[in-house]
Design a protein around this motif. Structure first.
Motif, PDB file in Angstrom:
ATOM      1  N   UNK A 107       0.808  -1.218   0.000  1.00 42.13           N
ATOM      2  CA  UNK A 107       0.000   0.000   0.000  1.00 42.13           C
ATOM      3  C   UNK A 107       0.840   1.267   0.000  1.00 42.13           C
ATOM      4  N   UNK A 108       2.100   1.209   0.448  1.00 43.65           N
ATOM      5  CA  UNK A 108       2.917   2.417   0.454  1.00 43.65           C
ATOM      6  C   UNK A 108       3.555   2.675  -0.912  1.00 43.65           C
ATOM      7  N   UNK A 109       4.017   1.621  -1.572  1.00 43.42           N
ATOM      8  CA  UNK A 109       4.664   1.786  -2.872  1.00 43.42           C
ATOM      9  C   UNK A 109       3.753   2.451  -3.904  1.00 43.42           C
ATOM     10  N   UNK A 110       2.469   2.064  -3.990  1.00 41.64           N
ATOM     11  CA  UNK A 110       1.600   2.776  -4.940  1.00 41.64           C
ATOM     12  C   UNK A 110       1.447   4.260  -4.628  1.00 41.64           C
ATOM     13  N   UNK A 111       1.472   4.617  -3.345  1.00 41.83           N
ATOM     14  CA  UNK A 111       1.404   6.029  -2.983  1.00 41.83           C
ATOM     15  C   UNK A 111       2.637   6.781  -3.485  1.00 41.83           C
ATOM     16  N   UNK A 112       3.795   6.151  -3.333  1.00 38.43           N
ATOM     17  CA  UNK A 112       5.032   6.764  -3.815  1.00 38.43           C
ATOM     18  C   UNK A 112       4.982   6.933  -5.323  1.00 38.43           C
ATOM     19  N   UNK A 113       4.527   5.899  -6.016  1.00 39.62           N
ATOM     20  CA  UNK A 113       4.447   5.971  -7.476  1.00 39.62           C
ATOM     21  C   UNK A 113       3.482   7.065  -7.916  1.00 39.62           C
ATOM     22  N   UNK A 114       2.343   7.157  -7.242  1.00 39.87           N
ATOM     23  CA  UNK A 114       1.376   8.193  -7.589  1.00 39.87           C
ATOM     24  C   UNK A 114       1.913   9.590  -7.325  1.00 39.87           C
ATOM     25  N   UNK A 115       2.634   9.746  -6.223  1.00 44.54           N
ATOM     26  CA  UNK A 115       3.211  11.053  -5.907  1.00 44.54           C
ATOM     27  C   UNK A 115       4.231  11.465  -6.954  1.00 44.54           C
ATOM     28  N   UNK A 116       5.054  10.523  -7.384  1.00 43.55           N
ATOM     29  CA  UNK A 116       6.058  10.822  -8.403  1.00 43.55           C
ATOM     30  C   UNK A 116       5.408  11.218  -9.728  1.00 43.55           C
ATOM     31  N   UNK A 117       4.289  10.617 -10.040  1.00 39.47           N
ATOM     32  CA  UNK A 117       3.579  10.995 -11.265  1.00 39.47           C
ATOM     33  C   UNK A 117       3.001  12.397 -11.154  1.00 39.47           C
ATOM     34  N   UNK A 291      -0.502  15.372  -0.444  1.00 41.21           N
ATOM     35  CA  UNK A 291      -0.820  14.244  -1.316  1.00 41.21           C
ATOM     36  C   UNK A 291      -1.226  13.017  -0.496  1.00 41.21           C
ATOM     37  N   UNK A 292      -0.444  12.704   0.544  1.00 44.24           N
ATOM     38  CA  UNK A 292      -0.755  11.542   1.378  1.00 44.24           C
ATOM     39  C   UNK A 292      -2.089  11.722   2.095  1.00 44.24           C
ATOM     40  N   UNK A 293      -2.309  12.918   2.628  1.00 47.16           N
ATOM     41  CA  UNK A 293      -3.529  13.161   3.395  1.00 47.16           C
ATOM     42  C   UNK A 293      -4.772  13.030   2.517  1.00 47.16           C
ATOM     43  N   UNK A 294      -4.670  13.482   1.263  1.00 47.08           N
ATOM     44  CA  UNK A 294      -5.818  13.402   0.361  1.00 47.08           C
ATOM     45  C   UNK A 294      -6.150  11.959  -0.007  1.00 47.08           C
ATOM     46  N   UNK A 295      -5.174  11.068   0.071  1.00 45.20           N
ATOM     47  CA  UNK A 295      -5.376   9.685  -0.362  1.00 45.20           C
ATOM     48  C   UNK A 295      -5.498   8.705   0.784  1.00 45.20           C
ATOM     49  N   UNK A 296      -5.477   9.199   1.993  1.00 44.14           N
ATOM     50  CA  UNK A 296      -5.652   8.341   3.158  1.00 44.14           C
ATOM     51  C   UNK A 296      -6.872   8.802   3.934  1.00 44.14           C
ATOM     52  N   UNK A 297      -7.659   7.844   4.367  1.00 45.02           N
ATOM     53  CA  UNK A 297      -8.827   8.178   5.161  1.00 45.02           C
ATOM     54  C   UNK A 297      -8.411   8.447   6.595  1.00 45.02           C
ATOM     55  N   UNK A 298      -8.906   9.549   7.173  1.00 50.08           N
ATOM     56  CA  UNK A 298      -8.610   9.835   8.583  1.00 50.08           C
ATOM     57  C   UNK A 298      -9.659   9.213   9.499  1.00 50.08           C
ATOM     58  N   UNK A 299     -10.555   8.414   8.940  1.00 53.15           N
ATOM     59  CA  UNK A 299     -11.624   7.846   9.770  1.00 53.15           C
ATOM     60  C   UNK A 299     -11.799   6.354   9.503  1.00 53.15           C
ATOM     61  N   UNK A 300     -10.687   5.650   9.345  1.00 48.56           N
ATOM     62  CA  UNK A 300     -10.770   4.213   9.120  1.00 48.56           C
ATOM     63  C   UNK A 300     -10.997   3.453  10.413  1.00 48.56           C
TER      64      UNK A 300
END
Length: 307
Positions: A107-117, A291-300
């Motif tokens: 789950x972390x690697x896709x976030x890194x890839x998306x951020x780089x894009x 970027x991370x905050x927009x793609x992570x739920x703060x209410x999981x």
């Protein structure tokens, strides 16, 4: 009174890099200019700051005191200048990030890839560590950390809160059975993080809907300093483990793990983006955290959890 703050900044750079030559190269000015500026600073203050020999450079007592008082000012000015340049040119350059060693690539690697894009001008250096690193000493821009943050010199921004529960491998349940109530945990092999003192004992705080929070004693058979090590033991059928639902999800779906005592939940784990308080957030840091905050739920987390 100091007539030129640049002299102080040159002095700090000389001490930080350990020589006039290295400072001159970093500042892209002649070595003679570096030497002259330090000498003029000493004259303005009225004390010798550096001992100069043919082989080494060292601080005098006064120089050590002066450096300790000025190094943070110099760092703040450098970060402010960098922030201005990045505002002009957009987020760019190297971003140094540290993450827990246990962060799964699933789950972390896709976030890194998306951020780089999204920000192709930003390059990432990722440091995985079992223990929290010194953000200032290691020159780290952002740290992603789970759990409590006792260090007041850090600034934390919560990205998400993850629910936790008890898990086991099917092989373990076949051999030992599954606990029916949390009180039965004391009779099972458990895998725990070494965040509690052994002389006090280990407990798992658990609750379910309609019940109060209770601490349940466990007798660990394996203690480790990183969740990744416990995850390996968990998958090998060595015992029960209290962990984040998010990190267990893929293994549960694949049948490698199953939830034990599913009505009972553990304390939520906050994921924070942490920066050093003395460093002004640069555009690349701001972009990364946003970027991370927009793609992570703060209410999981489960809304049934209460302290």
């Amino acid at each position: 009174m100091i007539r030129d703050l640049n002299d102080t900044l040159v002095f700090v750079r000389v001490v930080r890099l350990g020589s006039f030559t290295a400072a001159a190269q970093a500042l892209q000015i002649p070595k003679t200019t570096v030497s002259r500026r330090v000498r003029e600073l000493e004259q303005a203050i009225g004390v010798q700051l550096l001992r100069r020999t043919t082989r080494q450079l060292s601080l005098t007592e006064a120089g050590a005191v002066y450096y300790e008082q000025c190094k943070d000012i110099a760092a703040t000015l450098e970060h402010a200048e960098l922030a201005v340049h990045q505002l002009r040119d957009g987020p760019r350059g190297w971003l140094r990030v540290t993450v827990p060693y246990s962060f799964g690539v699933s789950w972390f690697a896709p976030l890194v890839a998306g951020f780089r894009q999204a920000y192709p001008e930003i390059k990432l250096e990722i440091l995985a560590s079992h223990v929290p690193l010194d953000l200032v000493g290691e020159e780290i821009d952002v740290a992603l950390r789970l759990g409590a943050l006792p260090d007041s010199s850090l600034v934390a921004r919560r990205l998400a809160s993850y629910a936790t529960g008890i898990y086991a491998a099917p092989e373990y349940i076949e051999r030992h059975g599954a606990p029916v109530t949390p009180d039965a945990l004391i009779q099972h092999c458990t895998l725990v993080l070494n965040q509690a003192r052994r002389d006090v004992g280990y407990v798992w705080p658990l609750r379910k809907a309609g019940a109060k929070l209770r601490n349940y004693r466990v007798e660990p058979t394996i203690i480790a300093n990183d969740p990744a090590l416990l995850k390996d033991a968990l998958l090998a059928g060595e015992g029960l483990s209290l962990g984040m639902d998010r990190s267990m999800q893929i293994d549960v779906e694949a049948g490698r793990l199953c939830r034990v005592l599913p009505q009972w939940i553990g304390p939520p784990q906050d994921l924070n983006a942490v920066t050093a308080r003395e460093h002004l957030p640069s555009p690349k840091v701001t972009a990364f955290i946003k970027y991370l905050k927009e793609r992570m739920s703060v209410s999981e987390i489960s809304h049934d959890w209460t302290e």
